[in-house]
Design a protein around this motif. Structure first.
Motif, mmCIF file in Angstrom:
data_model
loop_
_atom_site.group_PDB
_atom_site.id
_atom_site.type_symbol
_atom_site.label_atom_id
_atom_site.label_comp_id
_atom_site.label_asym_id
_atom_site.label_seq_id
_atom_site.Cartn_x
_atom_site.Cartn_y
_atom_site.Cartn_z
ATOM 1 N N ARG A 62 0.833 -1.199 0.000
ATOM 2 C CA ARG A 62 0.000 0.000 0.000
ATOM 3 C C ARG A 62 0.871 1.254 0.000
ATOM 4 O O ARG A 62 0.627 2.207 -0.739
ATOM 5 C CB ARG A 62 -0.934 0.016 1.215
ATOM 6 N N ALA A 65 2.518 1.640 -3.470
ATOM 7 C CA ALA A 65 1.528 2.076 -4.466
ATOM 8 C C ALA A 65 1.151 3.545 -4.248
ATOM 9 O O ALA A 65 0.982 4.303 -5.203
ATOM 10 C CB ALA A 65 0.295 1.188 -4.405
ATOM 11 N N SER A 66 1.058 3.958 -2.990
ATOM 12 C CA SER A 66 0.711 5.349 -2.682
ATOM 13 C C SER A 66 1.789 6.308 -3.169
ATOM 14 O O SER A 66 1.485 7.385 -3.703
ATOM 15 C CB SER A 66 0.516 5.490 -1.171
ATOM 16 N N ASP A 67 3.046 5.947 -2.996
ATOM 17 C CA ASP A 67 4.153 6.826 -3.404
ATOM 18 C C ASP A 67 4.446 6.795 -4.888
ATOM 19 O O ASP A 67 4.911 7.782 -5.449
ATOM 20 C CB ASP A 67 5.444 6.433 -2.663
ATOM 21 N N THR A 68 4.242 5.656 -5.530
ATOM 22 C CA THR A 68 4.705 5.487 -6.922
ATOM 23 C C THR A 68 3.601 5.227 -7.933
ATOM 24 O O THR A 68 3.826 5.379 -9.136
ATOM 25 C CB THR A 68 5.688 4.303 -7.017
ATOM 26 N N GLY A 69 2.441 4.756 -7.473
ATOM 27 C CA GLY A 69 1.400 4.345 -8.400
ATOM 28 C C GLY A 69 1.648 2.957 -8.975
ATOM 29 O O GLY A 69 0.884 2.488 -9.810
ATOM 30 N N LEU A 70 2.698 2.289 -8.494
ATOM 31 C CA LEU A 70 3.049 0.951 -8.979
ATOM 32 C C LEU A 70 2.461 -0.112 -8.062
ATOM 33 O O LEU A 70 2.415 0.061 -6.852
ATOM 34 C CB LEU A 70 4.567 0.792 -9.041
ATOM 35 N N HIS A 71 2.048 -1.216 -8.664
ATOM 36 C CA HIS A 71 1.486 -2.335 -7.903
ATOM 37 C C HIS A 71 2.237 -3.608 -8.297
ATOM 38 O O HIS A 71 2.575 -3.795 -9.458
ATOM 39 C CB HIS A 71 -0.003 -2.518 -8.218
#
Length: 76
Positions: A62, A65-71
Motif C-alpha cells: 500500500r 503504491a501510494s508513493d509510486t502508483g506501482l502495484h
C-alpha cells in the motif's frame, strides 16, 4: 558527557519496499526523489506509515503504491 547528543529522540515505524521490474534482462528499480530540509535532492525507497487497522503484510504494498502508483506482488 562527551559523545552524548542532546537532540530529541522519537520512534517511528515505516513500511515500504523495493519495486523491481526486469525488462530484456535488465532490472529497473523505483526510487523516490525528494528534497531534504537543507534543500538537497535525496533518493530513497518508497515508504510510509502503516495504517492502524492494517495487517503488517498489507502495509508495504500500500505504501509503495501510494508513493509510486506501482502495484506488484509482495515477495519474501
Amino acid at each position: 558527557r562527551a559523545g552524548r547528543s542532546h537532540l530529541p529522540i522519537s520512534a517511528e515505524t515505516s513500511a515500504g519496499g523495493l519495486v523491481v521490474d526486469v525488462r530484456d534482462g535488465i532490472p529497473h528499480a523505483a526510487l523516490i526523489a525528494r528534497r531534504n530540509r537543507a534543500g538537497r535532492l535525496e533518493w530513497c525507497l518508497p515508504k510510509g506509515p502503516p495504517e492502524a487497522s492494517q495487517p503488517p503484510q498489507q502495509a508495504p504494498p500500500r505504501a509503495v503504491a501510494s508513493d509510486t502508483g506501482l502495484h506488484g506482488p509482495l515477495l519474501p
